[in-house]
Each structure stands twice: as structure tokens, then as C-alpha cells.
Design a protein around this motif. Structure first.
Motif, short mmCIF file in Angstrom:
data_model
loop_
_atom_site.label_atom_id
_atom_site.label_comp_id
_atom_site.label_asym_id
_atom_site.label_seq_id
_atom_site.Cartn_x
_atom_site.Cartn_y
_atom_site.Cartn_z
N ALA A 203 6.03 -9.53 -6.75
CA ALA A 203 6.06 -8.56 -7.86
C ALA A 203 5.49 -7.21 -7.48
N ILE A 204 4.96 -7.08 -6.25
CA ILE A 204 4.35 -5.82 -5.82
C ILE A 204 5.39 -4.95 -5.13
N SER A 205 5.55 -3.74 -5.62
CA SER A 205 6.52 -2.82 -5.01
C SER A 205 5.95 -2.26 -3.71
N GLU A 206 6.84 -1.73 -2.88
CA GLU A 206 6.44 -1.15 -1.59
C GLU A 206 5.39 -0.06 -1.79
N SER A 207 5.57 0.77 -2.82
CA SER A 207 4.70 1.93 -3.03
C SER A 207 3.30 1.53 -3.49
N LEU A 208 3.18 0.39 -4.16
CA LEU A 208 1.88 -0.01 -4.71
C LEU A 208 1.18 -1.08 -3.87
N PHE A 209 1.81 -1.51 -2.79
CA PHE A 209 1.27 -2.62 -2.01
C PHE A 209 -0.14 -2.33 -1.51
N GLU A 210 -0.34 -1.20 -0.83
CA GLU A 210 -1.65 -0.90 -0.26
C GLU A 210 -2.70 -0.70 -1.34
N SER A 211 -2.33 -0.03 -2.43
CA SER A 211 -3.27 0.19 -3.52
C SER A 211 -3.72 -1.12 -4.14
N GLU A 212 -2.77 -2.05 -4.36
CA GLU A 212 -3.09 -3.32 -4.99
C GLU A 212 -3.96 -4.19 -4.09
N LEU A 213 -3.64 -4.24 -2.82
CA LEU A 213 -4.35 -5.15 -1.91
C LEU A 213 -5.58 -4.52 -1.27
N PHE A 214 -5.52 -3.23 -0.95
CA PHE A 214 -6.61 -2.62 -0.21
C PHE A 214 -7.47 -1.67 -1.05
N GLY A 215 -6.96 -1.27 -2.24
CA GLY A 215 -7.73 -0.39 -3.12
C GLY A 215 -7.48 1.08 -2.84
N HIS A 216 -8.04 1.95 -3.68
CA HIS A 216 -7.88 3.39 -3.49
C HIS A 216 -9.09 4.14 -4.05
#
Length: 444
Positions: A203-216
């Protein structure tokens, strides 16, 4: 009358009958077992509040070691469950030993009825007071119910690997309970003091992958109004469950592999490297080795997530367990919809046992819920069971374009399920969010 559920385990049927007769007027439900090896299955399939456990089961042996062994087995898997020991030998040292090993109380045979009832009620009340204080009480691994050979082997493996930190890959068809298995592994692990975190990788899009898993960090990108830790940071010292990991694209697989190898993350918009200590459990209904051969899944990532492989068997391979699930779901939905004393007709049970269950346990659960709601009497008959008895996969035309094949499969599934997207997603073996994304992609 108390509302609790009591389990009595004693090899003497006369003792069981006497205790059942005595306690059935005091508690809502009293279950009995003549063999201690039945305890695990009963506790897994039922919500038991107090166990009354005999200390001797083999003829000629009265040292209480059998009772102490089974006491430890119970408390290992259900540490908050009150266990009252029962023995015909009034040895004070034995009683003290049982209490030291975690027993709640001790009753001697022959017992005084009034004292016995008071002790059981005290044990039950202690359970109620503590209810909700620990996460494991809230998480009942219902889909792990089973006494079939394949499930007993799986449960044995779970207990063997749960207390390690080995990465685990869970595979199995849609609806078999892979998420339940992950929660049970976490519950039995040394990391269970913190909640397990879950993320649906499909359910995680390419654009949100790093934000969801690694934070921002704040201001790292548009709409990043606050600092936010990712799933890896949030799961530090705990378990991270990655569902549908087989749906990741190759670029996202590479990013995930880097973090798993280095065991640290860097938030978007930051240069700070943050170490993370997680236990990784992944799940998929896809054939990962086949994807590796096809080049759609990285071999190095596969080895990284696959230290231990657990396969959840489909329900059609667990015929001995179907009746357990039927009873479990009947009790749950009868209580939920206030349909007292619902039961299955023998022909209904046979219909359920012989069905192939393409949707596995989840389909059985939904089927019984519908039957409880729609049944006009207290007996669920075959006509109340709405299943696709002659269901077969719909043939798909052979076309060169793989995307067109996928599009046709989605359209066919939606038509077959009369527009029900949840049912279509289950039949296709993807999450609802993944199906929504594909509908948008194919403009359906």
C-alpha cells in the motif's frame, strides 16, 4: 453467577463430573479434559479464565511432577492465566513447590465445596482485575487454532524460533492468518514488552516509501509540517512486520536492503544516522524464489529476510481443524449479535468440511458470520451457508501484454464478486489498498 470460563484437567472422570456439577452453577462455562496434552488446543481455541489442574496423571505416581510440568507449559504460553492445583496428597512441601512455580492456589482432595468455590472465584477475580494490563491478553491468536498434524508442526516451530532474533519470512495463501502468526511470534519473543509495528508494503507508494519507513524532518518536502520518525525508528527494540513484501518494486527493494544490512536509518532532510534494533518478520502470498528466478525480486534481499521460513497451510489441508474454527466463530458471532444457543446442523458441518475454502479462514469466518445473522432459528442449516460450492477460477484470455492480463483479471474478479472490492481483493490475493491503486492505474 460469575461470567468466567473454567477449564478442569483431571484423568479421573468422576472428579471431572463432580467439579463440573459444582461449578456450572457458579460460572458461565465449564470445560473438562482428561489428558493434559489437550490443554494447549483448548486454551488456544477458547477464552479460559481459570485452569484447575490435577498434579498426577500416571498410575502409581504421586510426586506431583507431572502437574508441575504442565503448570510450567501453561504459564509459558499464558503467563497471566490463573492455575489452581488439585491433588489427593496433602503434602505441604508439594503445595509450596507448586506456588513457587506460579500456581495461584492449591486445593486438596477430598475438597470442601464452599472453600473450593471461594478459591476459584478468587482466582477468577484476580484475572479480571489484571485484564487489559498486558498486550498479550488482548491479542488472541485465533487463526493459530489447530490440532491437525501440519498445524502442530507449525506451532512447534513457532515456539522454537520466537525467542530468537532471526528474521522470519511467512508465506501462505490469502486469508490463512499470516498476520496472526506474526503477532504470536512477537508475543512469545523477548521483545514483547513493546508493541509490534506493522506496515503494508503493497500500500506504500514509491514517493512515500522513504518517509513511511525511514521518517522525515520538518520542511523536508511539501506538507512535511513536523518531524516524524519512520517505522524502523518506531519499532526500535521491538518487531517490525512487513506485510505483502513481495509487492515491492526493485528500486524500493534496494533501499530496504541497505537499511537491513546497515541496521541504521537516515530521515529525509537529515544527515543524522540513527541505529535501529528491530526483529523483522515479513509476509507474502507470492512465490519469492520464483520471483528471484524471474528477476523481479532481489536474491540478496530474499536471503536477508528469509533466515527462517514458515509456511501457513491452507484450510483445505487442515480438515481436522475446521470444526474448531466453526465452534470458535459460532461463539463469537452468537455473542456479538445476541443470538443465544446457536448451533450447527450435522449436514451443515459436513457441507463446511467438504468445501475447498479458496479464501481460507477469513472466508470461513465471514461465512459463519453471515449464517448467524441470516438464520431464522437457532439451528444453522445447509441453506443458511452461502458459499460458492462449484466455484472455479474464471479463464483469462491469452494476450501478449502482461498489464492487460492483470487488468482483465481485476475486471473479471470485480464482476464475479458483484462489485465488492474487498471480496475481489481477497480473491486476487492483494490488499484493498493495492487493488485501489491498480484500479486508479488502469483507470477502471
Amino acid at each position: 453467577m460469575a461470567t468466567g470460563n473454567i477449564l478442569i484437567v483431571d484423568d479421573n472422570k468422576s472428579v471431572l463430573a463432580s467439579l463440573e456439577l459444582l461449578l456450572e452453577n457458579e460460572f458461565r462455562n465449564v470445560k473438562t479434559a482428561t489428558r493434559p496434552d489437550q490443554i494447549k488446543t483448548i486454551l488456544t481455541a477458547n477464552s479460559i479464565d481459570v485452569v484447575i489442574l490435577d498434579m498426577n496423571f500416571s498410575a502409581g505416581i504421586n510426586n506431583g511432577n507431572e502437574g508441575l510440568y504442565w503448570l510450567k507449559c501453561i504459564l509459558k504460553d499464558f503467563p497471566s492465566l490463573p492455575v489452581v492445583m488439585l491433588t489427593a496428597y496433602g503434602d505441604v512441601e508439594l503445595a509450596v513447590n507448586a506456588l513457587k512455580n506460579g500456581a495461584t492456589d492449591f486445593i486438596l482432595k477430598p475438597w470442601d465445596n464452599k472453600i473450593l468455590v471461594e478459591k476459584i472465584k478468587e482466582a477468577y477475580n484476580s484475572k479480571i482485575k489484571d485484564k487489559g494490563s498486558k498486550e498479550e491478553k488482548k491479542e488472541k491468536p485465533e487463526m493459530l487454532v489447530g490440532q491437525s498434524k501440519v498445524m502442530m508442526q507449525l506451532i512447534k516451530m513457532i515456539h522454537k524460533v520466537a525467542r530468537t532474533d532471526a528474521n522470519i519470512l511467512i508465506t501462505g495463501e490469502n486469508g490463512t492468518g499470516k498476520d496472526m502468526l506474526a503477532r504470536e511470534i512477537h508475543r512469545l519473543s523477548t521483545r514483547n514488552q513493546r508493541s509490534m509495528l506493522s506496515v503494508d508494503m503493497g500500500a506504500i507508494s514509491e514517493s512515500l516509501f522513504e518517509s513511511e519507513l525511514f521518517g522525515h524532518e520538518k520542511g523536508a518536502f511539501t506538507n512535511a509540517y513536523d518531524c516524524r520518525p519512520g517505522k524502523f525508528e518506531a519499532a526500535n527494540k521491538s518487531t517490525l512486520f512487513m506485510d505483502e513484501i513481495g509487492n515491492l518494486s526493485l528500486p524500493l527493494q534496494a533501499k530496504l536492503l541497505t537499511v537491513l544490512q546497515n541496521r541504521n536509518v537516515t530521515r529525509i532532510g537529515s544527515n543524522k544516522v540513527t541505529p535501529v534494533d528491530i526483529r523483522l518478520i515479513s509476509a507474502t502470498n507470492k512465490n519469492i524464489p520464483e520471483m528471484v528466478q524471474e528477476g523481479t525480486f532481489r536474491e540478496d534481499l530474499f536471503y536477508r529476510i528469509n533466515t527462517i521460513h514458515l509456511e501457513v497451510p491452507p484450510l483445505r489441508d487442515r480438515e481436522d481443524d475446521i470444526l474448531l474454527f466453526i465452534n470458535l466463530f459460532i461463539r463469537r458471532f452468537s455473542a456479538k449479535y445476541q443470538r443465544n444457543e446457536m448451533r450447527m446442523h450435522d449436514q451443515t458441518i459436513e457441507k463446511l468440511r467438504t468445501y475447498h475454502w479458496p479464501g481460507n479462514i477469513r472466508e470461513l469466518e465471514h461465512t459463519i458470520e453471515k449464517a448467524v445473522i441470516l438464520c431464522e432459528g437457532s439451528v444453522i442449516r445447509p441453506k443458511d451457508i452461502l458459499i460458492r460450492q462449484n466455484w472455479k477460477p474464471q479463464p483469462t484470455a491469452v494476450v501478449a501484454n502482461l498489464e492487460e492480463v492483470e487488468k482483465q483479471a481485476i475486471e473479471s474478479s470485480i464482476r464475479y464478486n458483484n462489485g465488492n472490492l474487498t471480496a475481489a481483493a481477497e480473491q486476487l490475493g492483494v490488499s484493498r489498498q493495492t487493488l485501489y491503486n491498480k484500479l486508479k492505474r488502469f483507470k477502471l
